[in-house]
Each structure stands twice: as structure tokens, then as C-alpha cells.
Design a protein around this motif. Structure first.
Motif, PDB file in Angstrom:
ATOM      1  N   TYR A  26       6.777  43.259 -19.190  1.00 44.00           N
ATOM      2  CA  TYR A  26       8.214  43.394 -19.418  1.00 44.00           C
ATOM      3  C   TYR A  26       9.063  43.558 -18.161  1.00 44.00           C
ATOM      4  CZ  TYR A  26       6.555  44.061 -24.178  1.00 44.00           C
ATOM      5  OH  TYR A  26       5.940  43.892 -25.395  1.00 44.00           O
ATOM      6  N   LYS A  27       8.488  43.389 -16.980  1.00 42.39           N
ATOM      7  CA  LYS A  27       9.254  43.625 -15.753  1.00 42.39           C
ATOM      8  C   LYS A  27      10.444  42.672 -15.620  1.00 42.39           C
ATOM      9  CE  LYS A  27       5.345  45.648 -13.317  1.00 42.39           C
ATOM     10  NZ  LYS A  27       4.557  45.709 -12.082  1.00 42.39           N
ATOM     11  N   GLU A  28      10.260  41.424 -16.006  1.00 43.47           N
ATOM     12  CA  GLU A  28      11.354  40.451 -15.927  1.00 43.47           C
ATOM     13  C   GLU A  28      12.341  40.640 -17.075  1.00 43.47           C
ATOM     14  OE1 GLU A  28       9.410  36.670 -15.698  1.00 43.47           O
ATOM     15  OE2 GLU A  28       8.884  36.935 -13.585  1.00 43.47           O
ATOM     16  N   VAL A  29      11.830  40.986 -18.255  1.00 46.05           N
ATOM     17  CA  VAL A  29      12.692  41.236 -19.419  1.00 46.05           C
ATOM     18  C   VAL A  29      13.643  42.394 -19.127  1.00 46.05           C
ATOM     19  CG1 VAL A  29      12.720  42.021 -21.826  1.00 46.05           C
ATOM     20  CG2 VAL A  29      11.023  40.347 -21.083  1.00 46.05           C
ATOM     21  N   VAL A  30      13.110  43.464 -18.549  1.00 47.08           N
ATOM     22  CA  VAL A  30      13.930  44.641 -18.249  1.00 47.08           C
ATOM     23  C   VAL A  30      14.964  44.314 -17.180  1.00 47.08           C
ATOM     24  CG1 VAL A  30      13.906  47.014 -17.386  1.00 47.08           C
ATOM     25  CG2 VAL A  30      12.154  46.254 -18.998  1.00 47.08           C
ATOM     26  N   ALA A  31      14.584  43.515 -16.193  1.00 49.26           N
ATOM     27  CA  ALA A  31      15.539  43.111 -15.151  1.00 49.26           C
ATOM     28  C   ALA A  31      16.725  42.377 -15.773  1.00 49.26           C
ATOM     29  CB  ALA A  31      14.850  42.238 -14.109  1.00 49.26           C
ATOM     30  N   LYS A  32      16.453  41.486 -16.705  1.00 47.80           N
ATOM     31  CA  LYS A  32      17.539  40.749 -17.373  1.00 47.80           C
ATOM     32  C   LYS A  32      18.379  41.685 -18.237  1.00 47.80           C
ATOM     33  CE  LYS A  32      15.175  36.301 -17.442  1.00 47.80           C
ATOM     34  NZ  LYS A  32      14.438  35.317 -18.255  1.00 47.80           N
ATOM     35  N   TRP A  33      17.719  42.612 -18.929  1.00 44.35           N
ATOM     36  CA  TRP A  33      18.438  43.547 -19.798  1.00 44.35           C
ATOM     37  C   TRP A  33      19.384  44.428 -18.984  1.00 44.35           C
ATOM     38  CZ3 TRP A  33      18.265  48.950 -19.977  1.00 44.35           C
ATOM     39  CH2 TRP A  33      18.903  49.530 -21.080  1.00 44.35           C
ATOM     40  N   LEU A  34      18.964  44.848 -17.799  1.00 39.55           N
ATOM     41  CA  LEU A  34      19.787  45.714 -16.955  1.00 39.55           C
ATOM     42  C   LEU A  34      21.026  44.996 -16.426  1.00 39.55           C
ATOM     43  CD1 LEU A  34      16.935  47.472 -14.993  1.00 39.55           C
ATOM     44  CD2 LEU A  34      18.619  48.644 -16.418  1.00 39.55           C
ATOM     45  N   ASP A  35      20.952  43.686 -16.303  1.00 36.45           N
ATOM     46  CA  ASP A  35      22.060  42.856 -15.839  1.00 36.45           C
ATOM     47  C   ASP A  35      22.490  43.266 -14.430  1.00 36.45           C
ATOM     48  OD1 ASP A  35      23.933  40.827 -15.971  1.00 36.45           O
ATOM     49  OD2 ASP A  35      25.414  42.026 -17.031  1.00 36.45           O
ATOM     50  N   THR A  36      23.618  43.946 -14.282  1.00 33.36           N
ATOM     51  CA  THR A  36      24.112  44.297 -12.945  1.00 33.36           C
ATOM     52  C   THR A  36      23.607  45.653 -12.457  1.00 33.36           C
ATOM     53  OG1 THR A  36      26.131  45.233 -13.897  1.00 33.36           O
ATOM     54  CG2 THR A  36      26.203  42.921 -13.229  1.00 33.36           C
TER      55      THR A  36
ATOM     56  N   ILE B 141      21.021  46.968 -11.176  1.00 33.75           N
ATOM     57  CA  ILE B 141      19.744  46.633 -10.568  1.00 33.75           C
ATOM     58  C   ILE B 141      19.942  46.526  -9.059  1.00 33.75           C
ATOM     59  CG2 ILE B 141      20.161  44.162 -10.912  1.00 33.75           C
ATOM     60  CD1 ILE B 141      17.220  43.771 -11.483  1.00 33.75           C
ATOM     61  N   THR B 142      18.956  46.970  -8.288  1.00 33.51           N
ATOM     62  CA  THR B 142      19.081  46.880  -6.835  1.00 33.51           C
ATOM     63  C   THR B 142      19.030  45.418  -6.398  1.00 33.51           C
ATOM     64  OG1 THR B 142      16.691  47.095  -6.506  1.00 33.51           O
ATOM     65  CG2 THR B 142      17.999  49.137  -6.474  1.00 33.51           C
ATOM     66  N   LEU B 143      19.578  45.149  -5.225  1.00 33.55           N
ATOM     67  CA  LEU B 143      19.619  43.777  -4.715  1.00 33.55           C
ATOM     68  C   LEU B 143      18.215  43.199  -4.588  1.00 33.55           C
ATOM     69  CD1 LEU B 143      21.118  41.364  -3.493  1.00 33.55           C
ATOM     70  CD2 LEU B 143      21.003  42.520  -1.274  1.00 33.55           C
ATOM     71  N   GLU B 144      17.288  44.001  -4.066  1.00 35.21           N
ATOM     72  CA  GLU B 144      15.921  43.507  -3.888  1.00 35.21           C
ATOM     73  C   GLU B 144      15.278  43.168  -5.229  1.00 35.21           C
ATOM     74  OE1 GLU B 144      17.016  45.985  -0.387  1.00 35.21           O
ATOM     75  OE2 GLU B 144      17.110  46.287  -2.543  1.00 35.21           O
ATOM     76  N   ALA B 145      15.470  44.044  -6.223  1.00 32.10           N
ATOM     77  CA  ALA B 145      14.903  43.778  -7.548  1.00 32.10           C
ATOM     78  C   ALA B 145      15.538  42.542  -8.169  1.00 32.10           C
ATOM     79  CB  ALA B 145      15.085  44.987  -8.453  1.00 32.10           C
ATOM     80  N   LYS B 146      16.830  42.356  -7.925  1.00 32.82           N
ATOM     81  CA  LYS B 146      17.508  41.157  -8.424  1.00 32.82           C
ATOM     82  C   LYS B 146      16.912  39.909  -7.788  1.00 32.82           C
ATOM     83  CE  LYS B 146      22.031  38.987  -8.926  1.00 32.82           C
ATOM     84  NZ  LYS B 146      23.472  39.064  -8.634  1.00 32.82           N
ATOM     85  N   ASN B 147      16.660  39.972  -6.480  1.00 37.76           N
ATOM     86  CA  ASN B 147      16.054  38.833  -5.789  1.00 37.76           C
ATOM     87  C   ASN B 147      14.653  38.535  -6.310  1.00 37.76           C
ATOM     88  OD1 ASN B 147      18.259  38.341  -4.164  1.00 37.76           O
ATOM     89  ND2 ASN B 147      17.505  39.560  -2.458  1.00 37.76           N
ATOM     90  N   ILE B 148      13.907  39.595  -6.605  1.00 34.18           N
ATOM     91  CA  ILE B 148      12.551  39.429  -7.129  1.00 34.18           C
ATOM     92  C   ILE B 148      12.597  38.934  -8.571  1.00 34.18           C
ATOM     93  CG2 ILE B 148      10.407  40.659  -7.699  1.00 34.18           C
ATOM     94  CD1 ILE B 148      11.326  42.705  -5.467  1.00 34.18           C
ATOM     95  N   GLY B 149      13.608  39.400  -9.315  1.00 37.23           N
ATOM     96  CA  GLY B 149      13.722  39.047 -10.726  1.00 37.23           C
ATOM     97  C   GLY B 149      12.861  39.910 -11.619  1.00 37.23           C
ATOM     98  N   ALA B 150      12.442  41.070 -11.094  1.00 41.55           N
ATOM     99  CA  ALA B 150      11.559  41.950 -11.863  1.00 41.55           C
ATOM    100  C   ALA B 150      11.804  43.402 -11.466  1.00 41.55           C
ATOM    101  CB  ALA B 150      10.099  41.587 -11.616  1.00 41.55           C
ATOM    102  N   VAL B 151      11.659  44.285 -12.442  1.00 40.50           N
ATOM    103  CA  VAL B 151      11.866  45.719 -12.250  1.00 40.50           C
ATOM    104  C   VAL B 151      10.585  46.448 -12.635  1.00 40.50           C
ATOM    105  CG1 VAL B 151      12.994  47.685 -13.377  1.00 40.50           C
ATOM    106  CG2 VAL B 151      14.367  45.780 -12.553  1.00 40.50           C
ATOM    107  N   ASN B 152      10.180  47.434 -11.835  1.00 36.06           N
ATOM    108  CA  ASN B 152       9.029  48.248 -12.237  1.00 36.06           C
ATOM    109  C   ASN B 152       9.378  49.730 -12.333  1.00 36.06           C
ATOM    110  OD1 ASN B 152       9.129  49.070  -9.558  1.00 36.06           O
ATOM    111  ND2 ASN B 152       6.937  48.821  -9.200  1.00 36.06           N
TER     112      ASN B 152
ATOM    113  N   ALA C 255       3.450  40.444  -6.801  1.00 39.45           N
ATOM    114  CA  ALA C 255       3.440  41.386  -5.677  1.00 39.45           C
ATOM    115  C   ALA C 255       3.966  40.719  -4.412  1.00 39.45           C
ATOM    116  CB  ALA C 255       2.033  41.923  -5.452  1.00 39.45           C
ATOM    117  N   ALA C 256       3.573  39.466  -4.185  1.00 45.80           N
ATOM    118  CA  ALA C 256       4.030  38.742  -2.993  1.00 45.80           C
ATOM    119  C   ALA C 256       5.546  38.569  -3.007  1.00 45.80           C
ATOM    120  CB  ALA C 256       3.343  37.384  -2.904  1.00 45.80           C
ATOM    121  N   LYS C 257       6.112  38.311  -4.171  1.00 47.94           N
ATOM    122  CA  LYS C 257       7.567  38.182  -4.275  1.00 47.94           C
ATOM    123  C   LYS C 257       8.252  39.489  -3.912  1.00 47.94           C
ATOM    124  CE  LYS C 257       7.836  34.511  -7.730  1.00 47.94           C
ATOM    125  NZ  LYS C 257       8.215  34.186  -9.116  1.00 47.94           N
ATOM    126  N   ALA C 258       7.717  40.591  -4.425  1.00 43.69           N
ATOM    127  CA  ALA C 258       8.304  41.900  -4.135  1.00 43.69           C
ATOM    128  C   ALA C 258       8.226  42.209  -2.646  1.00 43.69           C
ATOM    129  CB  ALA C 258       7.589  42.982  -4.942  1.00 43.69           C
TER     130      ALA C 258
END
Length: 201
Positions: A81-91, A93-104, A148-151
């Protein structure tokens, strides 16, 4: 929180606050609750980290519920759900997490809203710099384009700054698109040896 959205059994009544690791089945062996709960005990907090098993059909509804529950302080996001949660959070989200497209990681921001970040890359950058010094101005080569490499790529890109460079090495078109998106350089695996001479790490 509506416990019917959760697949496993949890008990909330005795807690002042709670955190959670949210995933498909974190109750089946996730280590985060042991670490967090030991810290809560150490600091005398009536708080606990719970494992919340949730299906893909219920993840968004659960997030909506948790965001409204003032006793929920945040926690960890597990696969898938890391990508699903990133989309749900919308704005939120930290810039780095937005660039990665995933939240942990989820936490309450200064406005009391849920906000997300990705600590995988931050941990890698801090660990490297504590051992070897700043990466500012360096040329960094990252092998692979998995999660992990993306992060790591996104955080090291911030670390190297304008005078530095991150080179991502991979095979897939998806990886190349990611490199272009975060403004990193892209190198095919077959060309890796041509680029090693100018790499610092």
C-alpha cells in the motif's frame, strides 16, 4: 476506528493513543510493533503500535477513518500500500516521497493532519554521511530501479545538490522514466563501465 475494515483482531479501549503498521498482513510477523512498543514502555506512554491487516478494497476507507481519529498518531505503511497511501495523501507528503511515489511512514503534522514521508532513502543517506561524510557535490551511482533504489536515489539527489549528480543504472523503460522524472542521469546496464571513472560512490 471502524474495526470491521480490519481483517485481524485489535483492542483499542485501554489506550490513550495508538500507532499502527498498515498492510496486507503485518500481523503475520512484522517487527515494527515490538520496536515501537518497547519505546512506548520505556517512556511510560499509554500508547501501542498495532498491526492492521487490511484488504485492497478497504484501505482507502480505513485511511479516511484513521485521519479522523485524533487518537491515531501515525505509523508505518507496509506492502502493498505504499503507493496507494501516497496517492491518498495527495499534497500532504514530503517532496522526496512525492518523487518516489511511495510512503512508508505516516505522522501528524503541526495542523494535526496525517502527512507521509519515505524513510528508506533518508536512512540510507544519513547512514552513509555519518560514516563517510557529506555527499554534497558528489557523483553517485545507484544500481537498480526497485522500490528501495528509487527511495535512495531521490534522497541522494537532494543530498548531492546542484553541484552533484545521481546516475541511475537499470534496464527498464520504467526506470528510465523515473530517472527523467526526478532529474537524475540514466545509464543502461550495458554501459555501466563507460561511466565508472567519474563516479565518487
Amino acid at each position: 476506528v471502524d474495526t470491521s475494515l480490519i481483517e485481524n483482531q485489535i483492542v483499542l479501549g485501554h489506550l490513550d493513543k495508538y500507532a499502527a503498521i498498515i498492510g496486507l498482513n503485518p500481523s503475520n510477523g512484522a517487527r515494527s510493533p515490538k520496536l515501537w512498543n518497547a519505546a512506548f514502555v520505556e517512556y511510560g506512554l499509554n500508547c501501542s503500535m498495532l498491526s492492521l491487516d487490511v484488504t485492497s478494497d478497504n484501505i482507502v476507507n480505513l485511511l479516511d477513518e484513521l485521519s479522523l481519529d485524533v487518537n491515531f498518531i501515525g505509523g508505518a505503511i507496509a506492502v502493498p500500500y505504499k503507493e496507494v497511501v501516497a496517492k491518498w495523501l495527495d499534497t500532504n507528503i514530503t517532496l522526496e516521497a512525492k518523487n518516489i511515489g511511495a510512503v512508508n511512514c505516516l505522522y501528524r503534522n503541526e495542523n494535526g493532519e496525517l502527512e507521509g514521508t519515505n524513510t528508506d532513502g533518508e536512512a540510507a543517506l544519513r547512514s552513509y554521511e555519518s560514516e563517510f561524510g557529506s555527499v554534497s557535490g558528489k557523483t553517485v551511482m545507484i544500481l537498480g530501479t526497485g522500490g528501495a533504489a528509487k527511495a535512495v536515489s531521490a534522497y541522494f539527489l537532494t543530498g548531492v545538490g546542484e553541484r552533484g549528480k545521481v546516475i541511475i543504472v537499470g534496464r527498464s523503460g520504467h526506470g528510465k522514466a523515473f530517472a527523467e522524472y526526478i532529474k537524475a542521469d540514466w545509464v543502461e546496464w550495458s554501459k555501466i563501465s563507460d561511466n565508472l571513472a567519474n563516479v565518487d560512490l
